[in-house]
Each structure stands twice: as structure tokens, then as C-alpha cells.
Scaffold this motif. Structure first.
Motif, PDB file in Angstrom:
ATOM      1  N   GLN A   1       3.717   2.727  -9.333  1.00  0.00           N
ATOM      2  CA  GLN A   1       4.766   2.073 -10.119  1.00  0.00           C
ATOM      3  C   GLN A   1       4.497   2.303 -11.585  1.00  0.00           C
ATOM      4  O   GLN A   1       3.365   2.171 -12.051  1.00  0.00           O
ATOM      5  CB  GLN A   1       4.823   0.576  -9.828  1.00  0.00           C
ATOM      6  N   TYR A   2       5.548   2.654 -12.329  1.00  0.00           N
ATOM      7  CA  TYR A   2       5.424   2.867 -13.762  1.00  0.00           C
ATOM      8  C   TYR A   2       5.937   1.642 -14.521  1.00  0.00           C
ATOM      9  O   TYR A   2       6.712   0.831 -14.002  1.00  0.00           O
ATOM     10  CB  TYR A   2       6.199   4.111 -14.205  1.00  0.00           C
TER      11      TYR A   2
ATOM     12  N   ILE B   1       0.442   2.411 -12.255  1.00  0.00           N
ATOM     13  CA  ILE B   1      -0.624   2.117 -11.299  1.00  0.00           C
ATOM     14  C   ILE B   1      -0.381   2.921 -10.033  1.00  0.00           C
ATOM     15  O   ILE B   1       0.750   3.291  -9.721  1.00  0.00           O
ATOM     16  CB  ILE B   1      -0.681   0.613 -10.943  1.00  0.00           C
ATOM     17  N   SER B   2      -1.442   3.199  -9.298  1.00  0.00           N
ATOM     18  CA  SER B   2      -1.311   3.862  -8.007  1.00  0.00           C
ATOM     19  C   SER B   2      -1.121   2.812  -6.922  1.00  0.00           C
ATOM     20  O   SER B   2      -1.644   1.696  -7.024  1.00  0.00           O
ATOM     21  CB  SER B   2      -2.556   4.710  -7.709  1.00  0.00           C
ATOM     22  N   LEU B   3      -0.356   3.146  -5.881  1.00  0.00           N
ATOM     23  CA  LEU B   3      -0.056   2.230  -4.781  1.00  0.00           C
ATOM     24  C   LEU B   3      -0.150   2.963  -3.451  1.00  0.00           C
ATOM     25  O   LEU B   3       0.089   4.175  -3.394  1.00  0.00           O
ATOM     26  CB  LEU B   3       1.350   1.651  -4.917  1.00  0.00           C
TER      27      LEU B   3
ATOM     28  N   GLY C   1      -3.219  -0.373  -6.466  1.00  0.00           N
ATOM     29  CA  GLY C   1      -3.246  -0.796  -5.080  1.00  0.00           C
ATOM     30  C   GLY C   1      -2.390  -1.998  -4.761  1.00  0.00           C
ATOM     31  O   GLY C   1      -2.191  -2.325  -3.591  1.00  0.00           O
ATOM     32  N   ARG C   2      -1.859  -2.691  -5.779  1.00  0.00           N
ATOM     33  CA  ARG C   2      -1.030  -3.852  -5.484  1.00  0.00           C
ATOM     34  C   ARG C   2      -0.030  -4.083  -6.614  1.00  0.00           C
ATOM     35  O   ARG C   2      -0.250  -3.695  -7.760  1.00  0.00           O
ATOM     36  CB  ARG C   2      -1.885  -5.104  -5.279  1.00  0.00           C
TER      37      ARG C   2
ATOM     38  N   GLY D   1      -1.780   8.738 -16.156  1.00  0.00           N
ATOM     39  CA  GLY D   1      -2.612   9.672 -15.421  1.00  0.00           C
ATOM     40  C   GLY D   1      -3.288   8.973 -14.264  1.00  0.00           C
ATOM     41  O   GLY D   1      -3.825   7.905 -14.414  1.00  0.00           O
ATOM     42  N   MET D   2      -3.270   9.570 -13.050  1.00  0.00           N
ATOM     43  CA  MET D   2      -3.946   8.986 -11.901  1.00  0.00           C
ATOM     44  C   MET D   2      -4.542  10.082 -11.063  1.00  0.00           C
ATOM     45  O   MET D   2      -4.204  11.243 -11.206  1.00  0.00           O
ATOM     46  CB  MET D   2      -2.965   8.160 -11.057  1.00  0.00           C
TER      47      MET D   2
END
Length: 269
Positions: free
Chosen positions: A124-125, A145-147, A204-205, A7-8
Motif C-alpha cells: 500500500q502506498y 509498505i509491503s503486504l 505486513g499489515r 523502495g521495498m
């Protein structure tokens, strides 16, 4: 088999990331990376044609876990009670592998979330897959994570090369060992300079290399899975937030060096 969800928040909207599931075990002796890639691609089609909710319910293992604002919860319960997502979810595997015993796999790659014809989120999962008693491979866990948009795509060539390099430098496990993955995960929570070659995935990274930082007090291991060959493992954990905020969670892929477990990929939100 294993499969994870993430979830993001993007543009104030809750979005989901995903992996995939394999309907059957595939040809005997098939390469683990190929099996995982086929699973991801098959699930991507299902999620696009039947919706994210139904897609997850069709592939989740009975004891699967997913990650979100509530921390780590049952995947079956989460998606049984969830309304259909209004977002379109697309992803593609960039790297993956599995245990020599053919019962535990992992996959990672970029994803894009869209709504009303516009891209709303990128990331990225990291997913874990597990072979069930009936031979089917199903989703066990999924995180992400969100990127920034400009990191999705170009960054993955470098990530794939880094992962290949990291795996190539790790010696094969030797015989039967007493070291448990539960102990290794607990020790990592306290370590300040452990697993310097681990690949770290953070919001973010991506493609950052260790050392893996120590964990704050209160972070506990919630789930561990180890392949029969004891050469690949998964751990997942979380810390309850002090307030009503989002729980801190992690998902790790481990490989064994001799009798020591070492982190291959560490994803944390």
C-alpha cells in the motif's frame, strides 16, 4: 502537487511503489478526492506506457522527496540517475482527500509489482500532492509498505471505512493557531500514547489503529508541508541506521482539531 516513491524488497528484488501526478489543476471547485484519483490513474497509465523512471520524472515536484534504503532523498536526483526499472508497476487509489485551500492533497491505495509476467510484490502506498505556483499539481512525497498478497484488495474496503470514520469524528479547525506542525511532529516522537485514533500502516499489515508509539532517539523530522487553510499537513522523517542497513523512515498525514494537530495516517518502515 505531490508524489512519492517507495523502495521495498520482494523475492530478493528491489521494487518501487508509486503514486501519480496531475497535469493541470482541473475544474475549479472540483472535489479533492476526485482530483487525486484522476491524478493517480493518469500516472498509472504513464508508468505503464513510458516506464516507471520517466513516469516519475514527468510528475515530480522540484523539491519532492522519495524513500528508500538510503533514507529520504531528492526525488528528482533519485530518478534522474536511476536506470529504467525492469518491473511493471500497477496501483489504484482507494482513498484520498485534500485541504480546503486546494493546495495540499493525499492519496492511498494498494499496489502490485510484476516482472516477467509474474507478481513479485504487493503493498500500500501513501502519497502527498501539492499545488505549484503555476497551478499544476505535482508529487511532493511518496512512501509505502509491503503486504501479503491476500491483504491487497479485500483489506481496502475495511481501510476505507476506517478512514472515513476517523475523519468524520475530527472537528473542523478553528481560526488561526500558534501550534506548529513541526512541534507536533517532534512531540509525537516522544509520546507513548498519542493520537489513539491514528491509522497505522506497517510492513505486513494495514488498517491498524493506534496508539502511535514513541520514537527511538535519533529520529528527526526532515520535511513538513502545511496547507494554506492549516487543516491538512504532512511530515516526513528518518533515523540513520546504526549499520549499513535500511534507514527507518516515516510519512504522516495530519489533520488539525481546533488548535491541535492530530495524526490521520502514520506510515512507517
Amino acid at each position: 502537487m505531490v508524489r512519492l516513491s517507495y523502495g521495498m524488497a520482494a523475492a530478493g528484488l528491489a521494487v518501487l511503489s508509486a503514486c501519480a501526478s496531475l497535469a493541470d489543476s482541473g475544474p475549479a471547485g472540483a472535489d479533492a478526492r476526485t482530483l487525486v484519483f484522476e491524478a493517480e490513474r493518469a500516472f498509472a497509465v504513464t508508468a505503464q506506457t513510458e516506464g516507471v523512471r520517466q513516469g516519475f520524472l514527468s510528475v515530480l515536484a522540484d523539491d519532492s522527496i522519495v524513500f528508500g534504503q538510503a533514507g529520504i532523498v531528492s526525488g528528482i536526483e533519485r530518478y534522474t540517475n536511476a536506470p529504467e526499472s525492469q518491473f511493471s508497476l500497477m496501483w489504484w487509489p482507494s482513498e484520498g482527500g485534500g485541504a480546503s485551500s486546494g493546495d495540499l492533497y493525499f492519496s492511498t491505495g494498494p499496489f502490485v509489482v510484476a516482472a516477467d509476467g509474474e507478481d513479485r510484490g504487493f503493498g500500500q502506498y501513501l502519497s502527498v500532492w501539492q499545488r505549484q505556483d503555476d497551478g499544476a499539481i505535482r508529487l511532493l512525497a511518496d512512501h509505502g509498505i509491503s503486504l501479503p498478497a491476500d491483504l491487497v484488495g479485500p483489506q481496502h474496503a475495511a481501510f476505507s471505512a476506517l478512514l472515513a470514520e476517523t475523519r468524520a469524528t475530527r472537528p473542523a479547525p478553528a481560526g488561526s493557531c500558534d501550534t506548529s506542525l513541526e512541534d507536533a511532529d517532534a512531540a509525537l516522537n516522544l509520546a507513548e500514547d498519542a493520537n489513539p485514533e491514528a491509522i497505522l500502516l506497517r510492513n505486513g499489515r494495514v488498517s491498524a489503529r493506534g496508539p502511535v508509539p514513541g520514537r527511538a532517539a535519533g529520529v528527526v523530522t526532515r520535511r513538513v508541508a502545511v496547507a494554506a487553510a492549516e487543516d491538512l499537513g504532512m511530515s516526513a522523517g528518518q533515523a540513520q541506521p546504526a549499520s549499513a542497513g535500511t534507514a527507518q523512515t516515516y510519512l504522516r498525514i495530519w489533520q488539525r482539531e481546533g488548535c491541535a494537530w492530530t495524526v490521520l495516517i502514520d506510515l512507517e518502515t
